[in-house]
Design a protein around this motif. Structure first.
Motif, PDB file in Angstrom:
ATOM      1  N   CYS A  94       0.898  -1.227  -0.095  1.00  8.81           N
ATOM      2  CA  CYS A  94      -0.149   0.015   0.072  1.00  8.81           C
ATOM      3  C   CYS A  94       0.835   1.364  -0.041  1.00  8.81           C
ATOM      4  O   CYS A  94       0.403   2.193   0.167  1.00  8.81           O
ATOM      5  CB  CYS A  94      -0.940  -0.088   1.164  1.00  8.81           C
ATOM      6  N   GLN A  95       2.314   1.113  -0.163  1.00  4.96           N
ATOM      7  CA  GLN A  95       3.239   2.463  -0.320  1.00  4.96           C
ATOM      8  C   GLN A  95       3.059   3.048   1.016  1.00  4.96           C
ATOM      9  O   GLN A  95       3.733   4.028   1.247  1.00  4.96           O
ATOM     10  CB  GLN A  95       2.736   3.300  -1.358  1.00  4.96           C
ATOM     11  N   ALA A 148       2.936  10.134   7.725  1.00  4.51           N
ATOM     12  CA  ALA A 148       1.881  11.430   7.365  1.00  4.51           C
ATOM     13  C   ALA A 148       1.513  11.247   6.131  1.00  4.51           C
ATOM     14  O   ALA A 148       0.307  11.304   5.810  1.00  4.51           O
ATOM     15  CB  ALA A 148       2.650  12.556   7.615  1.00  4.51           C
ATOM     16  N   ARG A 149       2.373  10.465   4.976  1.00  8.45           N
ATOM     17  CA  ARG A 149       1.998  10.477   3.510  1.00  8.45           C
ATOM     18  C   ARG A 149       0.553   9.447   3.650  1.00  8.45           C
ATOM     19  O   ARG A 149      -0.242   9.524   3.054  1.00  8.45           O
ATOM     20  CB  ARG A 149       2.928   9.873   2.823  1.00  8.45           C
ATOM     21  N   GLY A 150       0.857   8.463   4.654  1.00  9.75           N
ATOM     22  CA  GLY A 150      -0.209   7.412   4.422  1.00  9.75           C
ATOM     23  C   GLY A 150      -0.185   6.128   3.442  1.00  9.75           C
ATOM     24  O   GLY A 150       1.042   5.860   3.299  1.00  9.75           O
ATOM     25  N   ALA A 151      -1.250   5.871   3.024  1.00 11.67           N
ATOM     26  CA  ALA A 151      -1.138   4.576   2.147  1.00 11.67           C
ATOM     27  C   ALA A 151      -1.895   4.785   0.872  1.00 11.67           C
ATOM     28  O   ALA A 151      -2.446   5.961   0.840  1.00 11.67           O
ATOM     29  CB  ALA A 151      -1.991   3.545   2.862  1.00 11.67           C
ATOM     30  N   SER A 152      -1.647   4.169  -0.267  1.00  9.72           N
ATOM     31  CA  SER A 152      -2.386   4.280  -1.438  1.00  9.72           C
ATOM     32  C   SER A 152      -2.829   2.751  -2.131  1.00  9.72           C
ATOM     33  O   SER A 152      -2.302   2.142  -1.722  1.00  9.72           O
ATOM     34  CB  SER A 152      -1.287   4.861  -2.399  1.00  9.72           C
ATOM     35  N   LYS A 153      -3.874   3.143  -2.750  1.00 11.21           N
ATOM     36  CA  LYS A 153      -4.348   1.756  -3.629  1.00 11.21           C
ATOM     37  C   LYS A 153      -3.499   1.715  -4.939  1.00 11.21           C
ATOM     38  O   LYS A 153      -3.871   0.496  -5.439  1.00 11.21           O
ATOM     39  CB  LYS A 153      -5.916   1.876  -3.815  1.00 11.21           C
ATOM     40  N   ALA A 154      -2.827   2.360  -5.268  1.00 15.46           N
ATOM     41  CA  ALA A 154      -2.001   2.355  -6.728  1.00 15.46           C
ATOM     42  C   ALA A 154      -1.146   1.191  -6.638  1.00 15.46           C
ATOM     43  O   ALA A 154      -0.275   1.193  -5.591  1.00 15.46           O
ATOM     44  CB  ALA A 154      -1.270   3.671  -7.164  1.00 15.46           C
ATOM     45  N   VAL A 155      -1.119   0.233  -7.752  1.00  8.94           N
ATOM     46  CA  VAL A 155      -0.296  -0.612  -7.749  1.00  8.94           C
ATOM     47  C   VAL A 155       1.119  -0.185  -8.218  1.00  8.94           C
ATOM     48  O   VAL A 155       1.088   0.207  -9.318  1.00  8.94           O
ATOM     49  CB  VAL A 155      -0.903  -1.858  -8.534  1.00  8.94           C
ATOM     50  N   VAL A 156       2.296  -0.411  -7.394  1.00  9.53           N
ATOM     51  CA  VAL A 156       3.432   0.085  -8.067  1.00  9.53           C
ATOM     52  C   VAL A 156       3.963  -0.619  -8.845  1.00  9.53           C
ATOM     53  O   VAL A 156       4.503  -0.370 -10.071  1.00  9.53           O
ATOM     54  CB  VAL A 156       4.426   0.007  -6.690  1.00  9.53           C
ATOM     55  N   GLY A 211      -3.769  10.865  -4.124  1.00  9.12           N
ATOM     56  CA  GLY A 211      -4.762   9.648  -3.658  1.00  9.12           C
ATOM     57  C   GLY A 211      -4.383   8.845  -2.502  1.00  9.12           C
ATOM     58  O   GLY A 211      -4.670   7.766  -2.116  1.00  9.12           O
ATOM     59  N   PHE A 212      -3.140   9.130  -1.802  1.00 10.68           N
ATOM     60  CA  PHE A 212      -2.650   8.601  -0.589  1.00 10.68           C
ATOM     61  C   PHE A 212      -3.789   9.234   0.642  1.00 10.68           C
ATOM     62  O   PHE A 212      -4.407  10.236   0.486  1.00 10.68           O
ATOM     63  CB  PHE A 212      -1.314   9.008  -0.221  1.00 10.68           C
ATOM     64  N   ASN A 220      -2.878 -10.748  -4.162  1.00 10.18           N
ATOM     65  CA  ASN A 220      -3.281  -9.669  -4.316  1.00 10.18           C
ATOM     66  C   ASN A 220      -3.269  -8.755  -2.899  1.00 10.18           C
ATOM     67  O   ASN A 220      -3.819  -9.535  -2.004  1.00 10.18           O
ATOM     68  CB  ASN A 220      -4.761  -9.655  -4.869  1.00 10.18           C
ATOM     69  N   LEU A 221      -2.704  -7.729  -3.050  1.00 10.80           N
ATOM     70  CA  LEU A 221      -2.631  -6.742  -1.675  1.00 10.80           C
ATOM     71  C   LEU A 221      -4.115  -6.020  -1.596  1.00 10.80           C
ATOM     72  O   LEU A 221      -4.771  -5.852  -2.932  1.00 10.80           O
ATOM     73  CB  LEU A 221      -1.453  -5.852  -1.671  1.00 10.80           C
ATOM     74  N   SER A 222      -4.553  -5.857  -0.474  1.00  6.01           N
ATOM     75  CA  SER A 222      -5.779  -5.225  -0.282  1.00  6.01           C
ATOM     76  C   SER A 222      -5.428  -3.996   0.579  1.00  6.01           C
ATOM     77  O   SER A 222      -4.896  -4.088   1.638  1.00  6.01           O
ATOM     78  CB  SER A 222      -6.615  -5.980   0.388  1.00  6.01           C
ATOM     79  N   CYS A 223      -5.518  -2.827   0.020  1.00  8.90           N
ATOM     80  CA  CYS A 223      -5.178  -1.520   0.782  1.00  8.90           C
ATOM     81  C   CYS A 223      -6.607  -0.875   1.156  1.00  8.90           C
ATOM     82  O   CYS A 223      -7.052  -0.061   0.439  1.00  8.90           O
ATOM     83  CB  CYS A 223      -4.273  -0.512  -0.213  1.00  8.90           C
TER      84      CYS A 223
END
Length: 188
Positions: A64-65, A75-83, A111-112, A156-159
């Motif tokens: 989830c980055q 602070a940035r947090g997480a993202s659903k974007a697939v790296v 999007g984070f 499959n990761l789930s964010c």
């Protein structure tokens, strides 16, 4: 039911979010070692993060980055974007900490989403929820993990965003943090 030590760690980690908000341009910049409470700072919980979280959440390709090895990553947090996507034909904009964006607001625009919110109730604080799910389904050290817990590199990761957490629990009841390992000791 939470133990005192577990609640203390969750409180410390979720308290980081309040200190991690990027200041408006007319405010002073954040300190490099923000105080989380009157006597606890990010550096106080850093050994726990380095010992249990950074093994997965310490690189650009973290699930989830979510990079937890610095206050800026939290602070940035997480993202659903697939790296990493082998089927992608076109490049995507990079999301490197300290390089591609420098403010929390900028990361939100990209999007984070936040993983800590000390002002929210427990159900809206994603890190707290993930740690509690891990404690609820703890794995005994040295014991074989359940077959339904997928540890494959191609899984499959789930964010999940905070408002998606109930569905995440339904689909991944063993998906708490730290993932696929024993829960955090009470002392942490």
């Amino acid at each position: 039911m939470r133990s005192a030590g577990f609640a203390f760690l969750v409180g410390l980690l979720t308290g980081v979010g309040a200190c991690m908000q990027v200041p408006a341009p007319n405010l002073k910049p954040l300190p490099t070692n923000p105080v989380l409470t009157s006597s606890v700072s990010y550096s106080d919980v850093k050994p726990i993060i380095e010992g249990r979280c950074a093994v997965c959440h310490g690189c650009y390709d973290a699930p989830c980055q979510l990079a937890l090895t610095s206050p800026a990553g939290l602070a940035r947090g997480a993202s659903k974007a697939v790296v990493y996507n082998g089927e992608r034909l076109l490049a995507i904009a990079p999301s490197r900490l300290f390089v591609d964006e420098k403010t929390t607001a900028g990361w939100r625009e990209r999007g984070f989403f936040p993983v800590v919110d000390p002002l929210a109730d427990d159900s809206a604080d994603l890190m707290r929820s993930m740690l509690e799910l891990g404690a609820a389904h703890s794995f005994a050290p040295g014991e074989q993990l359940p077959a339904e817990l997928d540890l494959s590199i191609s899984r499959n990761l789930s964010c999940a965003k905070p408002d998606e957490f109930a569905n995440y629990v339904y689909e991944h009841p063993l998906g708490g943090m730290p993932y696929g390992t024993a829960s955090l000791p009470t002392s942490e």
